[in-house]
Design an enzyme around this catalytic site. Sequence first.
Site, PDB file in Angstrom:
ATOM      1  N   LYS A  60       1.265   4.491   7.125  1.00  0.00           N
ATOM      2  CA  LYS A  60       0.512   5.194   5.786  1.00  0.00           C
ATOM      3  C   LYS A  60       1.126   6.504   5.895  1.00  0.00           C
ATOM      4  O   LYS A  60       2.616   6.631   6.579  1.00  0.00           O
ATOM      5  CB  LYS A  60      -0.756   5.790   5.764  1.00  0.00           C
ATOM      6  N   SER A  78       0.981  -1.054  -0.010  1.00  0.00           N
ATOM      7  CA  SER A  78      -0.101   0.015   0.012  1.00  0.00           C
ATOM      8  C   SER A  78       0.643   1.320  -0.210  1.00  0.00           C
ATOM      9  O   SER A  78       0.144   2.954   0.385  1.00  0.00           O
ATOM     10  CB  SER A  78      -0.739   0.064   1.123  1.00  0.00           C
TER      11      SER A  78
END
Length: 252
Positions: free
Chosen positions: A105, A43
């Site tokens: 993230k 991701s």
Amino acid sequence: MTDPIFAKLDAFWRWIREPAIVAGVLVVSTTAIAQPFYIPSGSMEPTLQIGDGLIASKFAYGYSRYSLPFGAGPASDTRLFGKAPERGDIVIFRLPHDPSKTLIKRLVGLPGDTVQMHGGRLWLNGRELPLRQDGTGKVEDGNGAITVADRYIETLPGGHAHPIFKQGWDGPLDDTPLYVVPKGHYFMMGDNRDDSLDSRVAEDEGGVGFVPEENLVARAEFVIGSYDYLGHQPDKSLIGRLRLARFFRPLD
């Protein structure tokens, strides 16, 4: 004459002292200074690859209960020695609706910011972020399959520039509602924009949602090593799967 019980205790202490000191230093250092982390998904490609091992600073944002092993501490709205993160930081945090899970993230939205996606482009506080083409790159999925994606450089307010992957402009997360980041929370997104379950998806829909300040664990600083454990190049030996070019690579 020495008491035999005290003699046994003294001998036991001499035997256990060095391992106890090493264990204590390890606990203190991984709690207060730095901690290794491992990347199991794509991701955050192209910035992070599956199989990267990271070193992250625990002191970057101060300390909360999630800075302690197993989250063993009291809940609190404030952080000890708290420091505010910045847009562009690569943040390790506990998933708000399931703190047993740790995610990584990029922080794109601060408290009070408005965040929205229009046609695959990121808008912050009513402005579309600059995006420039930067060639193409290889995207690896969780099964080791490789596809090619367009690579871009996105620039956040304040000047922080970072790479992202985009494979299309009309995906399910390319057009979103307008999000307003609440006080004491942050908005996180993956650099692999078409393969990241992040703050664009609400908690009650199985996503990340807004991340409370308390859930921040550490700031990723550099890749300490990397190994192609999925083996998408099966002709390589175990040693050959080491990605030596990624060793000791700083992150930004």
